[in-house]
Enzyme design. Structure first.
Site, PDB file in Angstrom:
ATOM      1  N   ASP A 151      19.331   2.397   1.906  1.00 37.06           N
ATOM      2  CA  ASP A 151      20.270   1.376   1.416  1.00 37.06           C
ATOM      3  C   ASP A 151      21.590   1.997   1.001  1.00 37.06           C
ATOM      4  OD1 ASP A 151      18.748  -0.866   1.841  1.00 37.06           O
ATOM      5  OD2 ASP A 151      17.864  -0.886  -0.166  1.00 37.06           O
ATOM      6  N   THR A 203       0.825  -1.218   0.000  1.00 37.69           N
ATOM      7  CA  THR A 203       0.000   0.000   0.000  1.00 37.69           C
ATOM      8  C   THR A 203       0.858   1.268   0.000  1.00 37.69           C
ATOM      9  OG1 THR A 203      -0.021   0.151   2.403  1.00 37.69           O
ATOM     10  CG2 THR A 203      -1.751  -1.200   1.388  1.00 37.69           C
ATOM     11  N   ASP A 223      17.153   4.049  -3.251  1.00 36.97           N
ATOM     12  CA  ASP A 223      16.751   3.941  -1.843  1.00 36.97           C
ATOM     13  C   ASP A 223      17.826   4.590  -0.975  1.00 36.97           C
ATOM     14  OD1 ASP A 223      16.622   2.863   0.887  1.00 36.97           O
ATOM     15  OD2 ASP A 223      14.955   1.685   0.102  1.00 36.97           O
TER      16      ASP A 223
HETATM   17  N1  URA Z   1      12.585   6.655  -0.357  1.00 37.20           N
HETATM   18  C1  URA Z   1      13.791   6.516  -0.953  1.00 37.20           C
HETATM   19  O1  URA Z   1      14.792   6.207  -0.295  1.00 37.20           O
HETATM   20  N2  URA Z   1      13.882   6.728  -2.279  1.00 37.20           N
HETATM   21  C2  URA Z   1      12.816   7.076  -3.043  1.00 37.20           C
HETATM   22  O2  URA Z   1      12.967   7.271  -4.253  1.00 37.20           O
HETATM   23  C3  URA Z   1      11.567   7.208  -2.394  1.00 37.20           C
HETATM   24  C4  URA Z   1      11.484   6.995  -1.058  1.00 37.20           C
END
Ligand code: URA
Length: 209
Positions: free
Chosen positions: A203, A108, A200
């Site tokens: 990460d 979601t 991300d």
């Molecule tokens: N969170 C992230 O780390 N990257 C995105 O592109 C969107 C949310």
């Protein structure tokens, strides 16, 4: 939009471009996120109140301004927000640090809270909430809701990159909150990633991919 500040400083833009590059490694990525937080914090904190204090210089005694009044709390949204904390505490070493843990439901994309600890009392503090990415706005809205429920009144949010959708949503729900953005990107994709974005952020800061 009132209370929305998009940074246009060339140093911030340059550093964001390096962050975007998928070849940029964890160590450099982490350093750049922190440096950008310093540069953004420098601007976001330009309205900190000052008061004159007496100081003896080697030459004479003078009255000279120092930061007064409101104390600061930095509140990173876990986990990527952690990457910006040192940038703010470099500027204001006396700042207290709260944490808000939210994860996005992979289906979601709605935020769920799993951890929260804020300096107490929070109502007299200026709160700087930090998260590198403002995507759908869901996490940021939940985090600000949470801070307000705990009595937070004076709130600034800092994001390195924002999607227009998330920025609009956050500003609509919390028009009193000052929002600082390093760069406004084009859009979200169907997996709620910011495009072109940087992937991300968590990460890439922690090297977990
Ligand atoms: N969170 C992230 O780390 N990257 C995105 O592109 C969107 C949310």
């Amino acid at each position: 939009m009132d209370n929305v500040f998009i940074m246009d400083h060339p140093l911030i833009q340059h550093k964001i471009s390096i962050l975007r590059n998928k070849e940029t490694g964890t160590n450099e990525f982490r350093k750049l996120i922190e440096e950008i937080a310093v540069l953004m914090g420098f601007e976001a904190l330009r309205d900190l109140p000052l008061e004159d204090v007496e100081v003896e210089t080697p030459i004479e005694t003078c009255r000279t301004p120092m930061i007064s009044g409101k104390k600061l709390a930095v509140v990173p949204v876990l986990r990527a927000g952690l990457g910006m904390v040192n940038g703010i505490t470099t500027l204001v070493p006396s700042a207290k640090i709260g944490h808000i843990g939210l994860y996005r439901d992979p289906v979601t994309h709605e935020p769920h809270e799993y951890y929260c600890k804020l300096p107490d009392p929070i109502d007299q503090r200026l709160i700087v909430m930090v998260d590198p990415m403002l995507a759908t706005g869901g996490s940021a809205i939940s985090a600000v809701n949470f801070i307000k429920q705990h009595g937070g009144k004076s709130i600034k949010c800092m994001f390195v990159i924002a999607a227009p959708e998330g920025l609009k949503r956050l500003h609509e729900v919390h028009p009193d909150v000052q929002i600082y953005v390093g760069h406004l990107d084009r859009e979200l994709n169907d997996r709620a990633y910011i495009c072109p974005g940087l992937g991300d952020a968590g990460d890439r800061i922690f090297g977990t991919k």
